[in-house]
Design a protein around this motif. Structure first.
Motif, mmCIF file in Angstrom:
data_model
loop_
_atom_site.group_PDB
_atom_site.id
_atom_site.type_symbol
_atom_site.label_atom_id
_atom_site.label_comp_id
_atom_site.label_asym_id
_atom_site.label_seq_id
_atom_site.Cartn_x
_atom_site.Cartn_y
_atom_site.Cartn_z
ATOM 1 N N THR A 15 0.820 -1.212 0.000
ATOM 2 C CA THR A 15 0.000 0.000 0.000
ATOM 3 C C THR A 15 0.854 1.263 0.000
ATOM 4 O OG1 THR A 15 -0.294 0.111 2.415
ATOM 5 C CG2 THR A 15 -1.914 -1.183 1.143
ATOM 6 N N GLU A 16 2.137 1.126 0.252
ATOM 7 C CA GLU A 16 3.047 2.265 0.081
ATOM 8 C C GLU A 16 3.332 2.496 -1.392
ATOM 9 O OE1 GLU A 16 5.737 2.047 4.172
ATOM 10 O OE2 GLU A 16 6.340 0.836 2.455
ATOM 11 N N GLU A 17 3.213 1.430 -2.203
ATOM 12 C CA GLU A 17 3.566 1.499 -3.620
ATOM 13 C C GLU A 17 2.359 1.456 -4.557
ATOM 14 O OE1 GLU A 17 6.553 -1.347 -4.629
ATOM 15 O OE2 GLU A 17 7.868 -0.710 -3.007
ATOM 16 N N SER A 18 1.156 1.382 -4.007
ATOM 17 C CA SER A 18 -0.044 1.311 -4.842
ATOM 18 C C SER A 18 -1.197 1.987 -4.094
ATOM 19 C CB SER A 18 -0.401 -0.151 -5.139
ATOM 20 O OG SER A 18 -0.936 -0.770 -3.986
ATOM 21 N N ASP A 19 -2.345 2.053 -4.769
ATOM 22 C CA ASP A 19 -3.532 2.615 -4.126
ATOM 23 C C ASP A 19 -4.465 1.507 -3.650
ATOM 24 O OD1 ASP A 19 -4.216 1.858 -6.706
ATOM 25 O OD2 ASP A 19 -5.540 3.551 -7.055
ATOM 26 N N ALA A 20 -3.902 0.350 -3.353
ATOM 27 C CA ALA A 20 -4.677 -0.807 -2.925
ATOM 28 C C ALA A 20 -5.041 -0.738 -1.448
ATOM 29 C CB ALA A 20 -3.871 -2.079 -3.190
ATOM 30 N N VAL A 21 -5.982 -1.612 -1.066
ATOM 31 C CA VAL A 21 -6.372 -1.838 0.318
ATOM 32 C C VAL A 21 -5.985 -3.276 0.632
ATOM 33 C CG1 VAL A 21 -8.325 -2.038 1.904
ATOM 34 C CG2 VAL A 21 -8.308 -0.234 0.164
ATOM 35 N N SER A 22 -5.217 -3.484 1.698
ATOM 36 C CA SER A 22 -4.798 -4.835 2.075
ATOM 37 C C SER A 22 -5.428 -5.241 3.392
ATOM 38 C CB SER A 22 -3.276 -4.909 2.204
ATOM 39 O OG SER A 22 -2.662 -4.839 0.947
ATOM 40 N N LEU A 23 -5.898 -6.471 3.434
ATOM 41 C CA LEU A 23 -6.485 -7.049 4.640
ATOM 42 C C LEU A 23 -5.646 -8.247 5.063
ATOM 43 C CD1 LEU A 23 -9.989 -6.744 3.200
ATOM 44 C CD2 LEU A 23 -9.359 -5.734 5.381
ATOM 45 N N VAL A 24 -5.365 -8.332 6.349
ATOM 46 C CA VAL A 24 -4.492 -9.368 6.877
ATOM 47 C C VAL A 24 -5.180 -10.079 8.033
ATOM 48 C CG1 VAL A 24 -2.203 -9.850 7.853
ATOM 49 C CG2 VAL A 24 -2.523 -7.834 6.421
ATOM 50 N N VAL A 25 -5.014 -11.404 8.066
ATOM 51 C CA VAL A 25 -5.403 -12.189 9.235
ATOM 52 C C VAL A 25 -4.119 -12.782 9.798
ATOM 53 C CG1 VAL A 25 -6.705 -14.153 10.124
ATOM 54 C CG2 VAL A 25 -7.661 -12.765 8.276
ATOM 55 N N VAL A 57 -3.781 0.752 4.416
ATOM 56 C CA VAL A 57 -4.145 1.692 3.358
ATOM 57 C C VAL A 57 -3.104 2.796 3.363
ATOM 58 C CG1 VAL A 57 -5.920 3.259 2.473
ATOM 59 C CG2 VAL A 57 -6.595 1.256 3.792
ATOM 60 N N ARG A 58 -2.611 3.165 2.185
ATOM 61 C CA ARG A 58 -1.647 4.273 2.049
ATOM 62 C C ARG A 58 -0.483 4.164 3.042
ATOM 63 N NH1 ARG A 58 -6.614 6.331 1.164
ATOM 64 N NH2 ARG A 58 -6.924 7.204 3.226
ATOM 65 N N GLY A 59 0.023 2.944 3.231
ATOM 66 C CA GLY A 59 1.193 2.752 4.076
ATOM 67 C C GLY A 59 0.922 2.776 5.569
ATOM 68 N N GLN A 60 -0.343 2.833 5.960
ATOM 69 C CA GLN A 60 -0.710 2.843 7.383
ATOM 70 C C GLN A 60 -1.513 1.591 7.698
ATOM 71 O OE1 GLN A 60 0.404 5.304 9.463
ATOM 72 N NE2 GLN A 60 1.455 6.087 7.657
ATOM 73 N N ILE A 61 -1.278 1.011 8.861
ATOM 74 C CA ILE A 61 -2.003 -0.196 9.236
ATOM 75 C C ILE A 61 -2.842 0.052 10.486
ATOM 76 C CG2 ILE A 61 -0.135 -1.191 10.625
ATOM 77 C CD1 ILE A 61 -1.005 -3.945 9.268
ATOM 78 N N ASP A 69 -16.452 0.800 2.550
ATOM 79 C CA ASP A 69 -16.118 2.224 2.615
ATOM 80 C C ASP A 69 -14.784 2.518 1.950
ATOM 81 O OD1 ASP A 69 -18.463 2.600 4.001
ATOM 82 O OD2 ASP A 69 -17.505 2.872 5.965
ATOM 83 N N LEU A 70 -13.770 1.698 2.231
ATOM 84 C CA LEU A 70 -12.429 1.939 1.694
ATOM 85 C C LEU A 70 -12.388 1.767 0.178
ATOM 86 C CD1 LEU A 70 -10.233 0.223 4.417
ATOM 87 C CD2 LEU A 70 -10.314 2.667 3.892
ATOM 88 N N LEU A 71 -13.041 0.730 -0.321
ATOM 89 C CA LEU A 71 -13.015 0.493 -1.757
ATOM 90 C C LEU A 71 -13.822 1.539 -2.520
ATOM 91 C CD1 LEU A 71 -13.125 -3.383 -1.912
ATOM 92 C CD2 LEU A 71 -11.170 -1.881 -2.254
ATOM 93 N N MET A 72 -14.900 2.024 -1.918
ATOM 94 C CA MET A 72 -15.668 3.094 -2.564
ATOM 95 C C MET A 72 -14.845 4.386 -2.596
ATOM 96 S SD MET A 72 -19.549 2.464 -1.223
ATOM 97 C CE MET A 72 -20.174 3.918 -2.022
#
Length: 145
Positions: free
Chosen positions: A99-109, A120-124, A139-142
């Motif tokens: 997410t530091e290198e893209s505009d993606a949203v990452s979800l982790v378990v 999101v945007r390099g912040q977790i 909300d994030l994807l919208m």
């Protein structure tokens, strides 16, 4: 979003670790090309099967675009952000890194704790309540696109 949220809740309850990245118009193509191409409809069952320990793809990330799993087993760069809690593991560092290198949203378990986090945007943000995941993801994807 409902299928991803359902998979995350199940994985959390069973402490099955995983990393999925959604959205991201910018910067995910090369990571998808490095993984195993799937082009499959997103389902909670398929995501759970991919991340089940013993699956050949469980250590990498899944990239989702337009309700389809584009690729699995993808490797992301690890963040080199200083000051992160030393207990933040590899999956979480990869979630932040992509997410530091893209505009993606990452979800982790987390496989150790079952806790769900979002980057999101390099912040977790860690320790999300499973019931909040679908609302937050929507909300994030919208907002992203």
């Amino acid at each position: 979003d409902r299928e991803v949220a359902g998979a995350l809740r199940t994985m959390s309850g069973h402490k099955v670790g995983g990393l999925s990245t959604s959205g991201g118009e910018l910067g995910l193509k090369s990571y998808a090309e490095g993984g195993t191409r799937l082009d499959a409809e997103v389902s909670a069952q398929l995501l759970y099967a991919i991340f089940w320990p013993g699956s050949p793809l469980h250590d990498g990330a899944v990239i989702i675009r337009n309700q389809r799993i584009v690729a699995a087993g993808c490797l992301f760069p690890l963040t080199e952000k200083p000051g992160l809690d030393p207990t933040v593991g590899t999956r979480h560092r990869a979630a932040i890194g992509v997410t530091e290198e893209s505009d993606a949203v990452s979800l982790v378990v987390s496989e150790e704790t079952g806790r769900i986090s979002v980057a999101v945007r390099g912040q977790i943000t860690q320790n999300l309540e499973p019931q909040r995941v679908q609302e937050l993801l929507t909300d994030l994807l919208m907002a992203a696109g």
